[in-house]
Design a protein around this motif. Structure first.
Motif, mmCIF file in Angstrom:
data_model
loop_
_atom_site.group_PDB
_atom_site.id
_atom_site.type_symbol
_atom_site.label_atom_id
_atom_site.label_comp_id
_atom_site.label_asym_id
_atom_site.label_seq_id
_atom_site.Cartn_x
_atom_site.Cartn_y
_atom_site.Cartn_z
ATOM 1 N N UNK A 156 0.810 -1.187 -0.004
ATOM 2 C CA UNK A 156 0.096 0.048 0.066
ATOM 3 C C UNK A 156 0.877 1.190 0.012
ATOM 4 N N UNK A 157 0.252 2.329 0.134
ATOM 5 C CA UNK A 157 1.050 3.703 0.158
ATOM 6 C C UNK A 157 1.693 3.761 1.339
ATOM 7 N N UNK A 158 2.823 4.684 1.342
ATOM 8 C CA UNK A 158 3.413 5.111 2.608
ATOM 9 C C UNK A 158 3.040 6.632 2.879
ATOM 10 N N UNK A 159 2.407 6.901 3.848
ATOM 11 C CA UNK A 159 2.045 8.224 4.424
ATOM 12 C C UNK A 159 3.117 9.141 5.016
ATOM 13 N N UNK A 160 3.989 8.123 5.310
ATOM 14 C CA UNK A 160 5.067 8.595 6.065
ATOM 15 C C UNK A 160 6.322 9.388 5.051
ATOM 16 N N UNK B 248 5.338 9.625 1.533
ATOM 17 C CA UNK B 248 4.401 9.780 0.237
ATOM 18 C C UNK B 248 4.528 8.841 -0.823
ATOM 19 N N UNK B 249 5.177 7.438 -0.638
ATOM 20 C CA UNK B 249 5.399 6.762 -1.546
ATOM 21 C C UNK B 249 4.161 6.147 -2.156
ATOM 22 N N UNK B 250 3.890 5.906 -3.288
ATOM 23 C CA UNK B 250 2.618 5.127 -3.717
ATOM 24 C C UNK B 250 2.424 3.800 -3.381
ATOM 25 N N UNK B 251 3.742 3.032 -3.403
ATOM 26 C CA UNK B 251 3.469 1.842 -3.284
ATOM 27 C C UNK B 251 4.674 1.046 -2.416
ATOM 28 N N UNK C 163 6.126 -2.113 7.484
ATOM 29 C CA UNK C 163 7.526 -1.507 7.023
ATOM 30 C C UNK C 163 7.426 -0.886 5.748
ATOM 31 N N UNK C 164 8.101 0.357 5.557
ATOM 32 C CA UNK C 164 8.294 0.806 4.435
ATOM 33 C C UNK C 164 9.425 0.413 3.653
ATOM 34 N N UNK C 165 9.534 0.206 2.558
ATOM 35 C CA UNK C 165 10.717 -0.470 1.698
ATOM 36 C C UNK C 165 11.757 0.982 1.366
ATOM 37 N N UNK C 166 10.908 2.062 1.422
ATOM 38 C CA UNK C 166 11.637 3.399 0.796
ATOM 39 C C UNK C 166 12.320 4.121 2.068
ATOM 40 N N UNK C 167 11.468 4.254 3.034
ATOM 41 C CA UNK C 167 12.011 5.419 4.006
ATOM 42 C C UNK C 167 12.229 4.602 5.271
ATOM 43 N N UNK C 168 11.915 3.375 5.468
ATOM 44 C CA UNK C 168 12.235 2.544 6.683
ATOM 45 C C UNK C 168 11.408 2.543 7.795
#
Ligand SMILES: [Zn+2]
Length: 152
Positions: A31-35, A37-40, A52-57
């Motif tokens: 899903x999107x990351x609200x932290x 702003x990543x979409x997926x 867990x966000x794969x981009x911002x950790x």
């Protein structure tokens, strides 16, 4: 008043109520990351509520940790908002958040791994571990497993 984990909402309904839309099936959903702003880039565990966000950790172990992070709330306020702060007839006690920070988790892993390594080194040189030392090694294994579960 105290925290009752059983009262936490079901992870899927919680995240959907937060406006997240899952774009995959299975245990870990995308899903999107609200932290950041990543979409997926966000992965959510539909069983434990861990995220867990794969981009911002940004990560945490359950929906409560998510609610705290997404809304900037303290543990108790987040538990109240999610209906998991219940009257059990006892006065309020200070509860520690259940989700460990990644830094604390790494420190724990380092400490426990060192302890196990030292014990293994002892055994390799013929030292017989006492009952207490053996228990401590097993305790290490248990702690390591719990930390790993927390971040899975
Ligand atoms: Zn992110």
């Amino acid at each position: 008043m105290s925290f009752d984990r059983n009262q936490l909402p079901d992870p899927v309904s919680y995240y959907e109520s937060e406006g997240l839309i899952f774009t995959s099936r299975g245990k870990w959903r995308t899903t999107k990351c609200v932290f950041h702003g990543g979409s997926d880039s966000m992965r959510v565990n539909t069983e434990t509520g861990g995220f867990m966000c794969m981009a911002c950790d940004e990560k945490g172990g359950d929906v409560l940790a998510y609610h705290q992070a997404a809304h900037g709330l303290e543990f108790i306020d987040a538990a109240k908002a999610l209906g998991a702060w219940v009257d059990d007839g006892r006065p309020a006690v200070q509860h520690k958040p259940t989700a460990m920070s990644p830094r604390d988790a790494l420190q724990l892993l380092e400490r426990e791994a060192m302890l196990v390594a030292v014990a293994a080194g002892n055994v390799a040189f013929g030292v017989v571990l006492s009952d207490d030392e053996r228990k401590r090694v097993l305790q290490s294994a248990g702690r390591i497993t719990r930390v790993v579960e927390m971040f899975k």
